[in-house]
Design a protein around this motif. Structure first.
Motif, PDB file in Angstrom:
ATOM      1  N   THR A 109      -4.074  -9.864   6.221  1.00 30.17           N
ATOM      2  CA  THR A 109      -3.758 -11.044   5.415  1.00 30.17           C
ATOM      3  C   THR A 109      -3.019 -10.710   4.129  1.00 30.17           C
ATOM      4  OG1 THR A 109      -5.906 -10.874   4.334  1.00 30.17           O
ATOM      5  CG2 THR A 109      -5.771 -12.335   6.240  1.00 30.17           C
ATOM      6  N   GLY A 110      -2.965  -9.434   3.764  1.00 26.99           N
ATOM      7  CA  GLY A 110      -2.320  -9.071   2.506  1.00 26.99           C
ATOM      8  C   GLY A 110      -3.317  -9.005   1.348  1.00 26.99           C
ATOM      9  N   MET A 111      -4.572  -9.397   1.632  1.00 25.36           N
ATOM     10  CA  MET A 111      -5.628  -9.357   0.615  1.00 25.36           C
ATOM     11  C   MET A 111      -5.760  -7.963   0.008  1.00 25.36           C
ATOM     12  SD  MET A 111      -8.124 -10.988  -0.872  1.00 25.36           S
ATOM     13  CE  MET A 111      -9.457 -10.461  -1.939  1.00 25.36           C
ATOM     14  N   ARG A 113      -3.673  -6.027  -1.082  1.00 27.86           N
ATOM     15  CA  ARG A 113      -2.859  -5.841  -2.290  1.00 27.86           C
ATOM     16  C   ARG A 113      -3.584  -6.397  -3.516  1.00 27.86           C
ATOM     17  NH1 ARG A 113       1.201  -6.514   1.511  1.00 27.86           N
ATOM     18  NH2 ARG A 113       1.394  -8.750   1.238  1.00 27.86           N
ATOM     19  N   SER A 114      -4.274  -7.526  -3.337  1.00 22.24           N
ATOM     20  CA  SER A 114      -5.072  -8.059  -4.446  1.00 22.24           C
ATOM     21  C   SER A 114      -6.210  -7.101  -4.779  1.00 22.24           C
ATOM     22  CB  SER A 114      -5.652  -9.429  -4.077  1.00 22.24           C
ATOM     23  OG  SER A 114      -4.628 -10.376  -3.941  1.00 22.24           O
ATOM     24  N   PRO A 120      -7.143  -0.176  -8.862  1.00 23.03           N
ATOM     25  CA  PRO A 120      -5.953   0.616  -8.513  1.00 23.03           C
ATOM     26  C   PRO A 120      -6.249   2.045  -8.074  1.00 23.03           C
ATOM     27  CG  PRO A 120      -6.023   0.165 -10.878  1.00 23.03           C
ATOM     28  CD  PRO A 120      -7.131  -0.620 -10.259  1.00 23.03           C
ATOM     29  N   LYS A 121      -7.453   2.554  -8.362  1.00 29.34           N
ATOM     30  CA  LYS A 121      -7.761   3.903  -7.877  1.00 29.34           C
ATOM     31  C   LYS A 121      -8.141   3.880  -6.398  1.00 29.34           C
ATOM     32  CE  LYS A 121      -8.630   6.097 -12.250  1.00 29.34           C
ATOM     33  NZ  LYS A 121      -7.258   6.536 -12.561  1.00 29.34           N
ATOM     34  N   ARG A 122      -8.341   2.710  -5.865  1.00 21.89           N
ATOM     35  CA  ARG A 122      -8.520   2.448  -4.433  1.00 21.89           C
ATOM     36  C   ARG A 122      -9.833   2.950  -3.843  1.00 21.89           C
ATOM     37  NH1 ARG A 122      -2.583   3.447  -1.686  1.00 21.89           N
ATOM     38  NH2 ARG A 122      -1.384   2.309  -3.238  1.00 21.89           N
ATOM     39  N   ASP A 287       1.329   3.687   0.960  1.00 21.34           N
ATOM     40  CA  ASP A 287       1.711   2.472   0.250  1.00 21.34           C
ATOM     41  C   ASP A 287       1.038   1.288   0.928  1.00 21.34           C
ATOM     42  OD1 ASP A 287       3.352   3.975  -1.316  1.00 21.34           O
ATOM     43  OD2 ASP A 287       5.197   3.461  -0.268  1.00 21.34           O
ATOM     44  N   VAL A 288       0.773   0.245   0.136  1.00 19.98           N
ATOM     45  CA  VAL A 288       0.243  -0.978   0.750  1.00 19.98           C
ATOM     46  C   VAL A 288       1.158  -2.150   0.423  1.00 19.98           C
ATOM     47  CG1 VAL A 288      -2.155  -0.382   0.953  1.00 19.98           C
ATOM     48  CG2 VAL A 288      -1.318  -1.263  -1.207  1.00 19.98           C
TER      49      VAL A 288
ATOM     50  N   LYS B   9      12.591   4.803  -5.132  1.00 15.55           N
ATOM     51  CA  LYS B   9      11.775   4.679  -3.922  1.00 15.55           C
ATOM     52  C   LYS B   9      12.675   4.794  -2.706  1.00 15.55           C
ATOM     53  CE  LYS B   9       8.109   3.982  -1.505  1.00 15.55           C
ATOM     54  NZ  LYS B   9       6.941   4.875  -1.577  1.00 15.55           N
ATOM     55  N   TYR B  11      12.672   5.005   1.540  1.00 17.24           N
ATOM     56  CA  TYR B  11      11.960   4.896   2.819  1.00 17.24           C
ATOM     57  C   TYR B  11      12.816   5.628   3.837  1.00 17.24           C
ATOM     58  CZ  TYR B  11       9.421   1.123   0.502  1.00 17.24           C
ATOM     59  OH  TYR B  11       8.667   0.387  -0.366  1.00 17.24           O
ATOM     60  N   VAL B  48       2.536  -1.642 -10.353  1.00 13.35           N
ATOM     61  CA  VAL B  48       1.069  -1.728 -10.281  1.00 13.35           C
ATOM     62  C   VAL B  48       0.483  -0.719  -9.293  1.00 13.35           C
ATOM     63  CG1 VAL B  48       0.836  -4.079 -11.091  1.00 13.35           C
ATOM     64  CG2 VAL B  48       1.245  -3.683  -8.674  1.00 13.35           C
ATOM     65  N   GLY B  49       1.287   0.267  -8.900  1.00 11.42           N
ATOM     66  CA  GLY B  49       0.740   1.385  -8.140  1.00 11.42           C
ATOM     67  C   GLY B  49       0.468   1.123  -6.671  1.00 11.42           C
ATOM     68  N   LEU B  50       0.963   0.010  -6.145  1.00 11.70           N
ATOM     69  CA  LEU B  50       0.739  -0.241  -4.714  1.00 11.70           C
ATOM     70  C   LEU B  50       1.669   0.626  -3.880  1.00 11.70           C
ATOM     71  CD1 LEU B  50       0.276  -4.123  -4.647  1.00 11.70           C
ATOM     72  CD2 LEU B  50      -1.475  -2.366  -4.453  1.00 11.70           C
ATOM     73  N   ASP B  51       2.882   0.844  -4.386  1.00 11.34           N
ATOM     74  CA  ASP B  51       3.808   1.774  -3.752  1.00 11.34           C
ATOM     75  C   ASP B  51       3.957   2.975  -4.672  1.00 11.34           C
ATOM     76  OD1 ASP B  51       4.102  -0.118  -1.825  1.00 11.34           O
ATOM     77  OD2 ASP B  51       6.288  -0.203  -1.900  1.00 11.34           O
ATOM     78  N   ARG B  52       4.035   4.128  -4.065  1.00  6.35           N
ATOM     79  CA  ARG B  52       4.153   5.353  -4.843  1.00  6.35           C
ATOM     80  C   ARG B  52       5.644   5.672  -5.014  1.00  6.35           C
ATOM     81  NH1 ARG B  52       0.751  10.312  -4.769  1.00  6.35           N
ATOM     82  NH2 ARG B  52      -0.776   9.020  -3.732  1.00  6.35           N
ATOM     83  N   TYR B  65      -0.366   2.235 -14.562  1.00  7.17           N
ATOM     84  CA  TYR B  65      -1.276   1.112 -14.329  1.00  7.17           C
ATOM     85  C   TYR B  65      -2.688   1.557 -13.941  1.00  7.17           C
ATOM     86  CZ  TYR B  65      -3.174  -3.141 -12.255  1.00  7.17           C
ATOM     87  OH  TYR B  65      -3.972  -4.207 -11.940  1.00  7.17           O
ATOM     88  N   ALA B  66      -2.761   2.522 -13.020  1.00  9.26           N
ATOM     89  CA  ALA B  66      -4.073   2.920 -12.489  1.00  9.26           C
ATOM     90  C   ALA B  66      -4.940   3.632 -13.532  1.00  9.26           C
ATOM     91  CB  ALA B  66      -3.899   3.810 -11.258  1.00  9.26           C
ATOM     92  N   ASP B  67      -4.339   4.086 -14.625  1.00  7.44           N
ATOM     93  CA  ASP B  67      -5.112   4.810 -15.636  1.00  7.44           C
ATOM     94  C   ASP B  67      -5.797   3.891 -16.642  1.00  7.44           C
ATOM     95  OD1 ASP B  67      -4.310   7.057 -14.396  1.00  7.44           O
ATOM     96  OD2 ASP B  67      -2.896   7.730 -15.930  1.00  7.44           O
ATOM     97  N   PRO B  71      -7.668  -2.749 -15.699  1.00  9.71           N
ATOM     98  CA  PRO B  71      -6.306  -3.064 -15.250  1.00  9.71           C
ATOM     99  C   PRO B  71      -5.956  -4.554 -15.291  1.00  9.71           C
ATOM    100  CG  PRO B  71      -7.353  -1.516 -13.751  1.00  9.71           C
ATOM    101  CD  PRO B  71      -8.397  -1.935 -14.728  1.00  9.71           C
ATOM    102  N   VAL B  77      -0.695  -9.901 -11.873  1.00  7.62           N
ATOM    103  CA  VAL B  77       0.454  -9.785 -10.988  1.00  7.62           C
ATOM    104  C   VAL B  77       0.390 -10.783  -9.840  1.00  7.62           C
ATOM    105  CG1 VAL B  77      -0.654  -7.902  -9.718  1.00  7.62           C
ATOM    106  CG2 VAL B  77       1.824  -8.119  -9.663  1.00  7.62           C
ATOM    107  N   ASP B  80       2.986 -11.596  -3.887  1.00  4.31           N
ATOM    108  CA  ASP B  80       3.398 -12.674  -3.002  1.00  4.31           C
ATOM    109  C   ASP B  80       2.183 -13.556  -2.776  1.00  4.31           C
ATOM    110  OD1 ASP B  80       1.924 -11.363  -0.922  1.00  4.31           O
ATOM    111  OD2 ASP B  80       3.655 -10.079  -0.654  1.00  4.31           O
ATOM    112  N   ALA B  83      -1.199 -12.585  -0.640  1.00  2.12           N
ATOM    113  CA  ALA B  83      -2.134 -11.489  -0.885  1.00  2.12           C
ATOM    114  C   ALA B  83      -3.571 -12.006  -0.989  1.00  2.12           C
ATOM    115  CB  ALA B  83      -1.730 -10.720  -2.138  1.00  2.12           C
TER     116      ALA B  83
END
Lengths: 288, 332
Positions: A109-111, A113-114, A120-122, A287-288, B9, B11, B48-52, B65-67, B71, B77, B80, B83
């Protein structure tokens, strides 16, 4: 609509009353778990399966044993345990599916990313998910298994079986059944994290607990191969199954290994640990 | 405050974002423009660290951001509208995200009221319209009362009322001293909302300027002059350092001279003018001219960009372009 932002809190630099914490992340995962209908349904099915299978076999037991001679106390305990835990063979499938969905549903669902924007440290999010889901699954399993034991206890004496609830081995095995359900669920959560896709995750997870064991059994039946029997013993379903076997003892007979409850539990934990390490590394890297 | 340094970035063989550097400052709405596939969303995900990032770095309020310890207090943010788990209600979604930071029901109710979601807060998100989903995304972004807001296409799917609402919200938040970083493909929207615009094309920054400067790029220096005495006036213009092209018998398009100079020249030389119009560019024109062939342009290549789009044949210095009268009707 144009009264807009009067309600936005006044501090432009962000109010510092709130902070990210692991306790908060646990709470977050708890809210997530209980606010989805699929979770409620799945846990309802776990309870229903366990209790209904217990009642079913308790009733058929009277036909099986009514005319038989007296059973040893150990056989009686073993049988009473079977009645309470027979449903696990099926409810584990529900736990596995739910374990995958807990994470793959977020990817689908993309959740996710939220979730990873908030954490953010996941990894804390993944650990919190595993802890919350594991504990809830354990509790649901425990409640359903003990309920089954109590509900079926009055049905068994007519078959010559009187379960002894003071027997610590018996109680330990009941708890072991719930533990097994929780571990299968967490194992599937790790698989779901690796695969990131509901269909693929469920297929992989059910393949491990549902498909692989019979395949090995077929090999064993055809070739009598020791390696196949031993391999099967170390798969999650059999190794984990020792957790709820009555007074399970270790043995090596003709090269075929049988684990006791503790060993089986450790093998099961090893499965979970390995999958979890893989899941953690990938989660951190991708990546997400 | 968002600061990106050489952010890249890739790919595989495809480079989505190619070594971009930019700053989004507090108190301003910074617009992030670019055609589809320019790398806007990828950049925002990297913030926001979702993509490296493959290379380079980006910080928010001075740190990656992650530090940050909190946050959601630093950055809100909207990446889309999707999410969100479709099986959960908007209320539970906000409660779950807020819980990570100890943000409780009170603030959740505030952002629900702020985004006008009261009537649907208890409904499952799966049944939301695009606009409702967008409002929920904005509510999620505002949850932590953040100092920096990143909104990827926030007006997507919103009705006209909602568009105005987002515009006012962005302006209000920037007015409070927050950093607002906003992407959109709607140029007219950007003209009304942003103070500063970063244009991205094929992964590179092709312009990074205040809105007025960006519009000035397409305005150029062309001035339309209609006069019954076109031939004589054209000669006069030539002697005063301008160049005039005649497109109709009484119409000139003049480059190299601004409208006030032309008016004075006409007055002193007794030429009757029927029309004197500085060519007015729009942000659309500027954007299209910047991005239509963006591979030619590079970061800081604004002077080069100003040469091609306008009717002007002679390349004007960037300073002259910026000085051209652009205010009347520029922000249409």
């Amino acid at each position: 609509m144009t009264t807009t932002a009067a309600a936005v809190a006044p501090k432009p630099t962000g109010s510092r009353t709130a902070a990210l914490s692991f306790a908060g992340t646990l709470r977050s995962e708890w809210i997530k778990l209980r606010s989805l209908r699929s979770t409620v349904w799945c846990y309802g099915i776990v309870i229903a399966i366990t209790v209904l299978f217990g009642i079913l076999i308790a009733q058929t037991a009277s036909a099986t044993f009514a005319s038989g001679g007296s059973l040893t106390q150990e056989d009686q305990q073993s049988y009473a345990l079977l009645v309470s835990t027979l449903g696990i063979g099926f409810s584990q499938l529900v736990a596995a599916v739910l374990g995958v969905l807990v994470i793959s549903g977020e990817y689908g669902t993309g959740m996710i990313r939220s979730t990873f924007t908030a954490v953010p440290k996941r990894l804390p999010a993944l650990f919190a998910k595993a802890i919350v889901f594991g504990v809830v699954t354990f509790v649901v399993g425990l409640v359903s298994i003990f309920a089954t034991a109590l509900i079926t206890a009055p049905m068994l004496p007519k078959s010559g079986i009187t379960p002894d609830f003071g027997d610590s081995q018996f109680l330990l095995a009941l708890v072991g059944g719930a533990l097994y359900l929780a571990l299968i669920g967490i194992l599937s959560l790790a698989i779901g994290t690796i695969v990131r896709n509901s269909a693929g995750g469920i297929a992989a997870s059910l393949g491990l607990v549902l498909v692989l064991p019979p395949v090995l059994q077929i090999i064993v039946a055809m070739t009598q191969a020791e390696w196949a029997q031993n391999l099967a013993m170390f798969l999650p379903d059999q190794a984990g199954g020792r957790l709820y076997a009555y007074a399970a003892e270790a043995s090596v007979t003709g090269g075929v290994i049988v684990l006791d409850s503790l060993q089986g539990g450790l093998v099961m934990l090893a499965w979970v640990a390995v999958m979890f390490v893989i899941a953690s590394v990938l989660l951190k890297r991708r990546d997400v | 405050m968002i600061e990106a340094q050489g952010l890249t970035k890739r790919y595989g063989a495809k480079t989505a974002v190619d070594g971009i550097s930019f700053t989004a400052r507090p108190g301003l709405v910074t617009g992030f423009l670019g055609p589809n596939g320019a790398g806007k969303s990828t950049t925002m995900r990297m913030i926001v660290g979702l993509d490296r990032p493959t290379a380079g770095a980006v910080t928010v309020n001075g740190k990656p951001y992650a530090d940050h310890h909190s946050p959601l207090n630093e950055v809100g943010v909207l990446l889309d509208a999707k999410a969100v788990h479709t099986g959960r209600s908007a209320l539970n979604h906000l409660l779950a995200i807020g819980a990570t930071h100890g943000i409780g029901r009170k603030r959740v109710d505030e952002v629900i009221a702020l985004t006008g979601l009261e009537s649907v807060a208890r409904k499952r998100v799966g049944g939301f319209s695009l606009g409702m989903g967008q409002r929920l995304g904005i509510a999620t972004a505002l949850l932590g009362d953040p100092a920096t807001l990143i909104l990827d296409e926030p007006v997507n799917g919103l009705d006209p009322e909602g568009v105005i609402w987002v515009r006012n919200l962005a302006r209000f938040l920037a007015g409070e001293g927050r950093t607002v970083f906003l992407s959109s493909h709607l140029m007219s929207e950007m003209a009304q909302t942003a103070d500063h615009i970063i244009v991205l094309g094929r992964g590179k920054v092709i312009a990074d300027s205040p809105v007025a400067d960006i519009i000035a790029l397409s305005t150029g220096t062309a001035v339309r002059v209609r006069t019954p005495d076109a031939a004589r006036f054209a000669e006069l213009i030539a002697t005063h350092g301008g160049s005039a092209k005649s497109t109709e018998h009484d119409l000139l398009v003049v480059n190299g001279m601004a409208a006030p100079q032309l008016g004075e020249l006409a007055s002193t030389s007794g030429v009757v003018l029927h029309e004197l119009t500085p060519a007015v560019g729009s942000l659309e024109d500027a954007y299209l001219s910047l991005t239509q062939d963006d591979v030619e342009y590079h970061a800081g290549g604004m002077a080069a960009a100003s040469a091609s789009p306008t009717p002007s044949a002679a390349p004007a210095p960037a300073s002259a372009a910026a000085a051209a009268p652009t205010t009347n009707g520029a922000l249409r």
